[in-house]
Design a protein around this motif. Structure first.
Motif, mmCIF file in Angstrom:
data_model
loop_
_atom_site.group_PDB
_atom_site.id
_atom_site.type_symbol
_atom_site.label_atom_id
_atom_site.label_comp_id
_atom_site.label_asym_id
_atom_site.label_seq_id
_atom_site.Cartn_x
_atom_site.Cartn_y
_atom_site.Cartn_z
ATOM 1 N N THR A 244 0.832 -1.215 0.000
ATOM 2 C CA THR A 244 0.000 0.000 0.000
ATOM 3 C C THR A 244 0.863 1.261 0.000
ATOM 4 O OG1 THR A 244 -2.014 0.943 0.944
ATOM 5 C CG2 THR A 244 -0.308 0.260 2.503
ATOM 6 N N LYS B 292 1.841 1.927 -3.638
ATOM 7 C CA LYS B 292 0.701 2.530 -4.336
ATOM 8 C C LYS B 292 0.530 3.996 -3.948
ATOM 9 C CE LYS B 292 -4.266 2.013 -5.084
ATOM 10 N NZ LYS B 292 -4.742 3.206 -4.370
ATOM 11 N N CYS C 18 -9.980 -4.984 3.710
ATOM 12 C CA CYS C 18 -9.531 -4.710 2.344
ATOM 13 C C CYS C 18 -8.943 -3.305 2.263
ATOM 14 C CB CYS C 18 -10.692 -4.864 1.362
ATOM 15 S SG CYS C 18 -12.036 -3.712 1.655
ATOM 16 N N PHE D 295 -10.243 -1.098 -3.328
ATOM 17 C CA PHE D 295 -10.130 -2.410 -3.954
ATOM 18 C C PHE D 295 -10.850 -3.449 -3.096
ATOM 19 C CE2 PHE D 295 -7.753 -6.223 -5.458
ATOM 20 C CZ PHE D 295 -7.991 -6.069 -6.816
ATOM 21 N N TYR E 133 -5.572 -12.283 -2.441
ATOM 22 C CA TYR E 133 -6.074 -10.907 -2.547
ATOM 23 C C TYR E 133 -4.925 -9.916 -2.727
ATOM 24 C CZ TYR E 133 -7.894 -6.375 -1.021
ATOM 25 O OH TYR E 133 -8.202 -5.039 -0.937
ATOM 26 N N TYR F 64 -4.339 -7.328 -5.808
ATOM 27 C CA TYR F 64 -4.121 -5.895 -5.560
ATOM 28 C C TYR F 64 -2.850 -5.412 -6.260
ATOM 29 C CZ TYR F 64 -3.279 -1.688 -2.634
ATOM 30 O OH TYR F 64 -3.037 -0.418 -2.179
ATOM 31 N N HIS G 82 -3.445 -5.475 -10.076
ATOM 32 C CA HIS G 82 -4.398 -4.461 -10.527
ATOM 33 C C HIS G 82 -3.758 -3.080 -10.601
ATOM 34 C CE1 HIS G 82 -8.358 -2.630 -11.113
ATOM 35 N NE2 HIS G 82 -8.000 -1.712 -10.214
ATOM 36 N N GLU H 165 -2.683 1.663 5.277
ATOM 37 C CA GLU H 165 -2.967 2.430 4.067
ATOM 38 C C GLU H 165 -3.107 3.919 4.375
ATOM 39 O OE1 GLU H 165 -5.975 2.198 0.238
ATOM 40 O OE2 GLU H 165 -6.764 1.720 2.219
#
Length: 536
Positions: A16, A19, A68, A72, A90, A94, A97, A384
């Motif tokens: 995270t 990202k 989650c 997402f 998962y 992630y 994606h 996150e």
């Protein structure tokens, strides 16, 4: 030129963070010491040095909607509580994606991080990594440490258990446990009643001759299945209940907690009643432990006072004879072996970080620790939001207060932690959940305004306030908001029910008249009695 950020670790917090860097225009490079992503959630048959380890039967304690990432959602057919292999799936979805894998260097452990020579002006860091072909050195504008807190196993000093040096059986830390093989016909003593200790006791009791859980302070034990069959965190983690929790006197909150915990079974009768019930410690989540205790497969005993060659003597004077294996489920030690001590200092298993992220004494806010926290809720949305806030700080869009103000905040926060959770080293990084998420969200500029929502979208506002505080709430407004957040919130109940409602049944709405008929019948009886009484 984009600022370069080093991300250390490719688990939940590392992914995270990558990202978050990309969203804000940074250039991330993630260093992962193992051969794959996933961190804690990637099971291996053997313990790997320098990374967290899990056992084969591990299932998540937080539900999929709460665990989650905010933009997402997990596939709706996934069960509410995921086996570790499903959650790793998962994480792979992630990473694919959002195209994160190309920023990760596998089999590249970081062996040293220190301030660059011109740190006082640039805030940059020198990072040294190790590969098969040799060491490599980099300069980064910022560093995000995402290594977690379950790497260095902690076993209490053996002086705490007089006679243990003469014990002829074997022992291990829960980090080394993988599966029940090897425990057949053994008498196993597990020291420590946390989630790992309870899980291991339940896991091996079908194979072992006898399993004993030794606990110093006891613990509340909760089922993952809560009111009306919903996941516990879906029911408890709402903004409405969080408001009540902070408004009510602490003594009333404690009374409510104790009453709720004992609804399932009497903790006192099962030997699990917490010694200090004034503390709001994290409960143990285990759906099977009470049944194993009532069936005699697991026994709960007080702390071990001393060992002999073959036995354990408890504080109540009773003795466990012929002990074969001792499992220390005694937690972990926080450590940063690759980081210069002047950057972060660990004392009593805790680190003073402003809002659990930034070292307050550093000249430049270019070092962030992501995921070094145990909230009373899932770590995924917490990490996150930490990463999203850190990005704003790195960019200068969110300015940290003065060093003295940050130090004062950490002291106040620690005092509250002790008041709520106690002084145990195992609770050194505990914190509240929704309140802390909102703190981070304010810093990241993504906290939803309930009053504005009520005026513009009443249905959504009511769901946000009375429904579960799912991560999607932090994509409704602000930087990097997600167009699908509203729909994700309003359809979360459907995703919760789908994997459990797998059998078609007659619509229960046809039976809603039954209670009404009963009420009308009662009223008719009362009316008849009243009329009869008046006619006399």
């Amino acid at each position: 030129m984009a600022k370069r950020v080093a991300v250390i670790g490719a688990g939940v917090s590392g992914l995270t963070s990558i990202k978050a860097c990309l969203e804000e225009g940074f250039e991330p490079t993630c260093f992962e010491r193992s051969s794959d992503i996933g961190g804690l959630w990637r099971f291996t048959e053997n313990v790997e040095k320098g990374r967290a380890s899990i056992y084969k039967s591990l299932v998540m304690n937080s539900s999929k909607e709460m665990s989650c990432f905010s933009d997402f959602p997990m596939p709706d057919h996934f069960p509410n509580y995921l086996h570790h292999s499903r959650f790793l799936e998962y994480l792979r979805l992630y990473a694919k994606h959002f195209d994160l894998l190309k920023y990760i260097r596998l089999k590249t452990p970081v062996i040293w991080v220190e301030k660059s020579k011109d740190y006082s002006t640039t805030g940059q860091w020198r990072v040294v990594t190790q590969r098969e072909e040799g060491q490599e050195e980099f300069i980064f504008d910022a560093v995000m440490i995402c290594t977690g807190h379950q790497i260095e196993a902690y076993i209490p000093p053996l002086e705490c258990f007089p006679g243990f040096d003469k014990f002829k059986g074997s022992y291990l830390h829960s980090q080394d446990y993988k599966k029940p093989d090897g425990f057949q016909g053994k008498t196993v003593l597990i020291i420590g009643l946390g989630n790992s200790g309870a899980d291991i006791a339940v896991d091996i009791c079908r194979e072992a001759k006898k399993v004993v859980l030794s606990t110093k302070g006891g613990s509340w034990v909760m089922s993952r299945v809560f009111d009306d069959g919903y996941p516990w965190d879906i029911t408890l983690h709402t903004r409405f209940k969080n408001l009540l929790l902070n408004l009510l006197p602490l003594d009333i909150v404690r009374w409510m907690v104790e009453k709720k915990m004992n609804e399932w079974f009497s903790h006192e009768n099962y030997g699990l009643l917490p010694l200090n019930r004034l503390l709001l410690k994290e409960p143990v989540f285990n759906d099977l432990l009470p049944s194993r205790i009532i069936c005699g497969a697991v026994t709960v005993k007080p702390l071990v006072k001393e060992f002999t060659e073959t036995s354990a003597v408890y504080e109540d004077g009773t003795v466990e004879e012929n002990v074969d294996i001792v499992v220390f489920a005694t937690g972990y030690s926080t450590a940063f072996p690759f980081l210069e001590e002047s950057a972060i200092k660990v004392e009593e298993n805790r680190v003073d970080l402003y809002r659990h992220v930034f070292p307050p004494h550093l000249e430049k806010p270019t070092l962030a620790v992501i995921g070094l926290i145990q909230p009373l809720g899932p770590i995924m949305p917490t990490s996150e939001l930490q990463a999203r806030w850190a990005m704003r700080v790195f960019k200068g869009q969110s300015v940290l207060p003065s060093e003295s103000a940050m130090v004062a905040d950490t002291i106040k926060r620690n005092e509250k932690r002790i008041k709520w959770f106690g002084t145990s080293r195992s609770h050194s990084i505990h914190t509240e959940y929704i309140y802390y998420l909102d703190e981070l969200a304010v810093g990241a500029g993504v906290k939803p305004n309930l009053f504005t929502l009520l005026l513009t979208d009443p249905k959504l506002a009511l769901t946000v306030f009375f429904g579960p505080c799912t991560p999607f709430q932090f994509r409704l407004v602000g930087p990097r908001k997600w167009a699908g957040a509203r729909k994700a919130i309003l359809t979360q109940t459907e995703r919760i029910i789908k994997p459990t409602k797998t059998r078609v049944v007659v619509d229960s709405s046809s039976y809603t008249l039954v209670p009404l008929l009963k009420i009308l019948g009662l009223l008719a009886v009362l009316a008849a009695v009243f009329i009869s009484f008046n006619q006399r």
